[in-house]
Enzyme design. Structure first.
Site, PDB file in Angstrom:
ATOM      1  N   ASP A 226     -65.834  98.179  25.639  1.00 39.84           N
ATOM      2  CA  ASP A 226     -65.078  97.625  24.513  1.00 39.84           C
ATOM      3  C   ASP A 226     -64.269  98.728  23.826  1.00 39.84           C
ATOM      4  OD1 ASP A 226     -64.636  95.340  22.651  1.00 39.84           O
ATOM      5  OD2 ASP A 226     -65.638  96.660  21.214  1.00 39.84           O
ATOM      6  N   GLU A 304     -75.191 108.706  39.677  1.00 41.90           N
ATOM      7  CA  GLU A 304     -76.611 108.956  39.887  1.00 41.90           C
ATOM      8  C   GLU A 304     -77.307 107.750  40.507  1.00 41.90           C
ATOM      9  OE1 GLU A 304     -78.215 109.890  36.086  1.00 41.90           O
ATOM     10  OE2 GLU A 304     -76.869 111.595  35.733  1.00 41.90           O
TER      11      GLU A 304
END
Length: 605
Positions: A226, A304
């Protein structure tokens, strides 16, 4: 590659098909779920996570690849959940963390990826950090997480600078000290209950790394970010003569006057479009270079967890070359194409924005991400029925000119079919597959958008957020078992209900499901794009994507479909006369060489 049957037509290649391995987001059609308006399982009138889980089968049958959920975090709901009090907790309104886990698990079982909203520009004023900042006082580490400043003037009674809130009014609110005296001011680009975080603070950055990992550990596949262009402010927070607005398009022609009926609107679809669109709000609080450091950092966090996690930017920036910076190889994976959303239903304008978008993204090796509607803009089934024939217009209310519902839906179907025929990824907003229009007649006293109270928008964004209809004869049209609804549903929305449209071969739902199936079958998301010049008609947009020819007629006169083509799907019935097939105005088709046709153009699958 242009089909041989059309090789005699003049073509212009814009991009070539994607080669090699593609990640899912390169081609995905992603469906936005606005949780409070999707499905209410417990009858309180607000949608919730168990309700969403119960309706996931609809998304799988529709043929989308993923869903994106607007915020469901713990929040006082001052801005419908975009004021987050706890990023690791589900708000009681929507359920529990266990409900979130169950929803993610069920979505994955159905082959759907899950993208959730992240709100990093600001927190709620009820977040523990902000409470600590108020208690700690000026100069404290707690206040350094936000933008606290002394006021201007001898007694500090004036805001630190002249910035306005996007929701209207000043972007600063003054605090009160424990002894009752006036204190410092804090920055909020949106509502006063949404204080902006200070992204120059390493503690803020580390907190959001942790938030990302928290949800990645729970199995989410990505994040919609956002206000992705607003997190970093220019050093020194300088004054700015401009104004930050929710709707930043300035029409110069083709607009109706206030109070004018749709029947009196004078937009000429054949006239040249004269407009100016400024998507950027180019002040010192927007699109600062430092935001890209944040997204490079987040890119590493997502890596990751493997190569299949993604970030999509809500970034109202222009030009398109600036937007493309958000999707460079080491930053985000997608960015909403709001320039496409803000376009008018005019072939030349659409051609320009499509070509510019693809070329800008090709420069950084990223797919283009198309969108026509979301929870912040007027639904495109109504935008295209307004005098502007599209554009990023202000929401209409009961006293404003009303959209032409039939015209808007016809154009919206055509625009959606055009969008889904483009290479790259696309987003759908819940209910657009039903052809839902904007709910324009909601009384002002029932609207809840904070922008109304602050003067940012006269009627706010609630018209696109009304709970969607599932069953024509059920309470609240199947949205809630008790008939409760946090916003009133229009009385005639039974005609849009899913259960009705499933059995209508010409319904908008059937059009979307047919198009999504064909899009996957013909691998349009991985395709390229070449413009096709069909007699140089300025109101007709024609392109080739792989084996499929897409033709959109944005004018009022029918145009002849090349005899070498068979139509796969059309947004409206075609016309047959003079021993030829004709494409009416405000209609889009997908077609292939005759030998490759596999389905009927309109009607049952």
């Amino acid at each position: 590659m242009v089909p041989a049957a059309l090789s005699s037509c003049r073509t212009t290649t814009v991009s070539t098909p994607h080669e090699g391995e593609a990640q899912w987001w390169h081609t995905a059609v992603i469906y936005q779920v606005y949780p409070r308006s999707f499905a209410d399982s417990d009858g309180d009138g607000y949608g919730d996570l168990p309700g969403i889980t119960s309706r996931l089968g609809h998304l799988a049958r529709l043929g989308v690849d993923a869903l994106w959920l607007s915020p469901f975090y713990s929040s006082p709901q001052a801005d419908a959940g975009y004021d987050v009090a706890d990023y690791r907790k589900v708000d009681d309104l929507f359920g529990t963390l266990a409900d979130a886990d169950a929803m993610i698990k069920r979505a994955h079982q159905l082959g759907l990826r899950v993208v959730i909203d992240l709100v990093p520009n600001h927190t709620s004023d009820e977040h523990a950090w902000f409470a600590a900042a108020l208690a700690a006082g000026p100069g404290s580490p707690e206040r350094a997480r936000y933008h606290f400043c002394d006021g201007r003037g001898a007694d500090g009674a004036e805001p630190p600078n002249n910035w306005d809130s996007v929701f209207g009014g000043p972007a600063w609110t003054r605090t009160t000290n424990p002894d009752g005296t006036p204190g410092q001011w804090y920055l909020h680009l949106f509502d006063s209950k949404q204080p902006d975080l200070n992204w120059a603070n390493e503690e803020v950055r580390e907190e959001f790394r942790s938030v990302l990992r928290f949800w990645l550990d729970r199995g989410v596949d990505g994040f919609r970010v956002d206000v992705a262009h607003g997190m970093v402010k220019k050093e020194g927070l300088p004054d700015w003569a401009g104004h930050s607005s929710m709707i930043s398009e300035h029409e110069q022609a083709g607009t109706a006057t206030r109070g004018q009926d749709a029947s009196e609107q004078t937009h000429d679809p054949d006239a040249p479009v004269e407009h100016e669109v400024d998507l950027g709000n180019h002040g010192p609080m927007w699109n600062q270079p430092g935001v890209h450091d944040i997204y490079r950092d987040w890119h590493a966090v997502l890596a990751e967890y493997g190569a299949d996690r993604m970030l999509v930017a809500e970034a109202w920036v222009s030009p398109l070359s600036d937007l493309a910076k958000y999707v460079r190889e080491d930053e985000m994976q997608q960015a909403f194409n709001f320039a496409f959303l803000a376009s008018h239903w005019h072939a030349e304008e659409l051609r320009e924005v499509i070509e510019d978008s693809i070329r800008a993204n090709d420069e950084v090796g990223a797919p283009t991400t198309w969108v026509l509607s979301n929870h912040d803009v007027v639904r495109h089934a109504s935008r295209f029925g307004m005098s502007t024939a599209g554009g990023n217009v202000s929401p209409p209310g009961p006293d404003d000119p009303q959209p032409d519902t039939a015209l808007g839906l016809r154009r919206a179907r055509a625009a959606s079919l055009l969008m889904l025929g483009l290479p790259g990824s696309a987003y759908l907003y819940q209910g657009e597959e039903l052809g839902l229009p904007e709910a324009t007649m909601i009384p002002i006293e029932l609207r809840q958008d904070p922008a109304i109270a602050r003067g940012g928008e006269p009627v706010g964004r609630d018209g696109c957020r009304v709970p969607i209809p599932w069953e024509a004869e059920a309470p609240a049209f199947g949205y809630s078992p008790t008939g409760a609804s946090w916003l009133p549903q229009p009385a005639d929305w039974g005609r849009y209900a899913l259960d009705t449209q499933k059995h209508d071969p010409d319904s908008t739902y059937r059009l979307y499901s047919r198009a999504l199936r064909l899009r996957r079958e013909y691998a349009l998301g991985r395709g390229g794009l070449a413009w096709l010049d069909l007699d140089a008609d300025p109101q007709v947009l024609a392109l080739v994507n792989g084996a499929v020819t897409v033709i959109a007629n944005t004018g009022s006169e029918a145009t002849r479909v090349p005899a070498t083509l068979d139509v796969l799907v059309s947004s409206a019935p075609l016309e047959q006369y003079d021993d030829a097939t004709w494409l009416p105005g405000d209609t889009t088709i997908w077609a292939v060489r005759r030998a490759d046709a596999r389905t009927e153009p309109f009607g049952p699958d």
